[in-house]
Motif scaffolding. Structure first.
Motif, PDB file in Angstrom:
ATOM      1  N   SER A 161      40.159 -58.890 -40.594  1.00  0.00           N
ATOM      2  CA  SER A 161      40.847 -57.603 -40.659  1.00  0.00           C
ATOM      3  C   SER A 161      40.949 -56.989 -39.274  1.00  0.00           C
ATOM      4  O   SER A 161      40.143 -57.255 -38.383  1.00  0.00           O
TER       5      SER A 161
ATOM      6  N   ALA B 122      40.743 -50.208 -32.285  1.00  0.00           N
ATOM      7  CA  ALA B 122      40.703 -50.659 -33.673  1.00  0.00           C
ATOM      8  C   ALA B 122      39.378 -51.307 -34.023  1.00  0.00           C
ATOM      9  O   ALA B 122      38.629 -51.752 -33.157  1.00  0.00           O
TER      10      ALA B 122
ATOM     11  N   SER C 128      42.059 -52.951 -38.015  1.00  0.00           N
ATOM     12  CA  SER C 128      42.450 -51.638 -38.526  1.00  0.00           C
ATOM     13  C   SER C 128      42.229 -50.589 -37.458  1.00  0.00           C
ATOM     14  O   SER C 128      41.104 -50.411 -36.987  1.00  0.00           O
TER      15      SER C 128
ATOM     16  N   SER D 259      35.901 -53.774 -41.366  1.00  0.00           N
ATOM     17  CA  SER D 259      36.801 -52.621 -41.308  1.00  0.00           C
ATOM     18  C   SER D 259      36.331 -51.513 -42.249  1.00  0.00           C
ATOM     19  O   SER D 259      36.727 -50.350 -42.094  1.00  0.00           O
TER      20      SER D 259
ATOM     21  N   SER E   2      45.421 -52.018 -47.556  1.00  0.00           N
ATOM     22  CA  SER E   2      45.819 -51.545 -46.232  1.00  0.00           C
ATOM     23  C   SER E   2      46.404 -50.143 -46.322  1.00  0.00           C
ATOM     24  O   SER E   2      46.262 -49.338 -45.392  1.00  0.00           O
TER      25      SER E   2
ATOM     26  N   LEU F  98      44.819 -56.805 -43.433  1.00  0.00           N
ATOM     27  CA  LEU F  98      43.708 -57.444 -44.143  1.00  0.00           C
ATOM     28  C   LEU F  98      44.169 -58.814 -44.611  1.00  0.00           C
ATOM     29  O   LEU F  98      45.217 -58.923 -45.258  1.00  0.00           O
TER      30      LEU F  98
ATOM     31  N   LEU G 243      43.398 -47.712 -46.387  1.00  0.00           N
ATOM     32  CA  LEU G 243      42.779 -47.607 -45.062  1.00  0.00           C
ATOM     33  C   LEU G 243      43.674 -46.844 -44.092  1.00  0.00           C
ATOM     34  O   LEU G 243      43.193 -46.081 -43.254  1.00  0.00           O
ATOM     35  N   SER G 244      44.977 -47.033 -44.218  1.00  0.00           N
ATOM     36  CA  SER G 244      45.884 -46.289 -43.343  1.00  0.00           C
ATOM     37  C   SER G 244      45.856 -44.798 -43.675  1.00  0.00           C
ATOM     38  O   SER G 244      45.975 -43.957 -42.774  1.00  0.00           O
TER      39      SER G 244
ATOM     40  N   PRO H 178      37.599 -56.118 -47.065  1.00  0.00           N
ATOM     41  CA  PRO H 178      37.908 -55.655 -45.711  1.00  0.00           C
ATOM     42  C   PRO H 178      36.958 -56.142 -44.638  1.00  0.00           C
ATOM     43  O   PRO H 178      37.225 -55.968 -43.452  1.00  0.00           O
TER      44      PRO H 178
ATOM     45  N   VAL I   3      47.013 -51.532 -40.071  1.00  0.00           N
ATOM     46  CA  VAL I   3      45.949 -52.127 -40.890  1.00  0.00           C
ATOM     47  C   VAL I   3      46.440 -53.479 -41.404  1.00  0.00           C
ATOM     48  O   VAL I   3      47.472 -53.557 -42.077  1.00  0.00           O
TER      49      VAL I   3
ATOM     50  N   GLU J   1      46.880 -61.659 -35.981  1.00  0.00           N
ATOM     51  CA  GLU J   1      46.706 -60.209 -35.836  1.00  0.00           C
ATOM     52  C   GLU J   1      47.171 -59.747 -34.459  1.00  0.00           C
ATOM     53  O   GLU J   1      47.820 -58.700 -34.317  1.00  0.00           O
TER      54      GLU J   1
END
Length: 482
Positions: free
Chosen positions: A440, A430, A442, A76, A378, A458, A381-382, A73, A456, A473
């Protein structure tokens, strides 16, 4: 037979129509084709991407691509470290730095040792050590008959994270970790010094070099000269505090470089010893590093950091690695009385379990994300981003995230130059992450219709320039804004 066939055909058509209607009504359906197109970009050929988009209110998945793939990551990971720190340490937590003495004070003499004891405060600066020295002088002490002891035992002596790249060693973002720190600036880049290089007007003359904070620990090999081009290089010799300046700088120009320190506790020792001397306090004995404070020692002076709620702003906005590592070890110290990265990771896993989240999808070895051994998906992380919204400290944490397109450094942070002039400005909050072959993004996004999303993305193992992945992104963000 024909009648049955016509019934079957009409039934199949009705089923397909209902299925298509259901798909069209799915909240994420409007994103799917455009996001698929972004992920089909040639820049991602051979790369692995884990992308999860969810409704921030309901948690419903709106779009997923390899959501369970564990990837590196990069920074992040700081989302996890700081969220856990706010839970484990508390938003009001303050780091303490103390001066203590053992033995009796007889007039202007302290018949014992003087101790400087740290708990990891990454915001300490030279002025703070001068204030501590002045407080010692106000007690009437002018001579310390024993030693000056630097107690950094709140943390272990592992100065670097697991598997940090060796070629990062002299760079400020890979500064060594200690419980006694000094920062050269208000960004709190603890464990490093600021090297200011200026070119005089005379061609061929040596470059002028100044180091902050001023100290006697660092030595200098200055081979830099005034020239016609900018080829300046500033670094540090491995395993030592020899600063290396070489190359050229055009007349009248100036550059600043941040360089990490080898054994940062020794830099603190030198700065504090000089501060004591300026106050007329002399130490008769030796300087000892890494030894604990005597149990009977009494506090002579102390300094407290700003609350953690304030410290996480420069940490997250500017992606400060050393501060993240300090928080990791501070959590370990509080929960297991062990200022180690492993104890800190265990504290983070405890935080996840308390939130009903499984740490099984996480591989974590440091606090900053600088190690390539870290892995998270992801989806995981979410999950963190969703549960964070329910915490009492969420508003503080959310405000500390970088904000897209906001040119103010301590607002926009690492997103201040991205997505300018788009609908993402002020609507994307973010954390970014960047390493060679790793990118990344996020955080949280407010769409045009007011819907709040969790995003998120990655990306690992791409071969193109990282700027191209950052652009993808941004394209994902713009698709979600529609």
């Amino acid at each position: 037979m024909g009648s049955a066939h016509r019934f079957y055909t009409r039934g199949l058509g009705l089923f397909l129509a209902l299925s298509l209607a259901a798909c069209a009504s799915h909240p994420g359906a409007r994103y799917a084709a455009n996001l698929d197109q972004v992920l089909a970009d040639p820049a991602l050929q051979g790369a692995t991407v884990s992308l999860t988009v969810r409704d921030a209110e309901s948690g419903a998945a709106l779009y997923q691509h390899n959501p369970d793939s564990r990837l590196i990551p990069a920074s992040s990971l700081k989302l996890l470290t700081t969220a856990a720190a706010l839970d484990v340490l508390g938003a009001d937590y303050r780091f303490a730095t103390e001066v203590l003495g053992d033995g009796a004070q007889q007039g202007e003499r302290l018949q014992g040792n003087l101790y400087l004891r740290g708990s990891g405060d990454p915001s300490m600066q030279a002025k703070d050590y001068r204030e501590l020295a002045a407080a010692v002088a106000r007690t009437g002490i002018r001579q310390v008959m024993g030693d000056l002891v630097l107690d950094d035992t709140a943390f272990d002596d592992q100065r670097l994270g697991v598997d940090w790249a060796s070629d990062d060693e002299s760079l400020y973002y890979a500064a060594q970790i200690s419980a006694l720190n000094i920062s050269p600036n208000d960004d709190f880049d603890a464990g490093s010094v600021l090297v200011s290089v200026t070119a005089p007007a005379m061609p061929g003359a040596p470059l002028a070099v100044r180091v902050s904070p001023e100290n006697r620990l660092m030595s200098l090999r200055n081979q830099g000269r005034v020239g016609t081009t900018d080829s300046l290089q500033v670094g540090r010799e491995h395993g030592s505090n020899l600063l290396l300046v070489s190359g050229a700088l055009p007349p009248g120009q100036a550059r600043r470089h941040w360089v990490s320190v080898w054994e940062p506790t020794r830099l603190v020792a030198d700065v504090f010893q000089q501060a004591l001397a300026e106050q007329g306090v002399t130490v008769q004995g030796q300087v000892r590093i890494g030894q604990p404070t005597a149990p009977a020692a009494r506090v002579l002076a102390s300094h407290s950091s700003m609350p953690l709620a304030g410290l996480i702003t420069p940490l997250l906005k500017l992606s400060n690695n050393n501060m993240s590592e300090v928080l990791l070890k501070a959590m370990g110290r509080k929960t297991a009385n062990a200022g180690t990265a492993a104890a800190g990771v265990a504290a983070i896993e405890g935080f996840l379990r308390r939130q009903g989240l499984s740490p099984q999808g996480l591989v974590q070895v440091d606090g900053s994300g600088l190690s390539r051994r870290n892995q998270i998906s992801s989806q995981s992380l979410s999950d963190l981003l969703l549960v964070a919204r329910k915490q009492p400290w969420f508003a503080t944490w959310y405000a500390a995230l970088p904000v897209a397109g906001d040119a103010q450094r301590m607002t926009g942070g690492t997103l201040r130059y991205r997505l300018q002039g788009t609908g993402a400005v002020d609507n994307l909050h973010a954390k970014t992450g960047s390493m060679q072959g790793v990118s990344s993004l996020s955080g949280y996004l407010r769409a045009a219709d007011g819907r709040r999303l969790v995003l998120v993305m990655l990306s690992n193992n791409y071969r193109v320039d990282g700027a191209r992945i950052k652009a993808l992104e941004d394209r994902v963000t713009q698709v979600l804004l529609q």
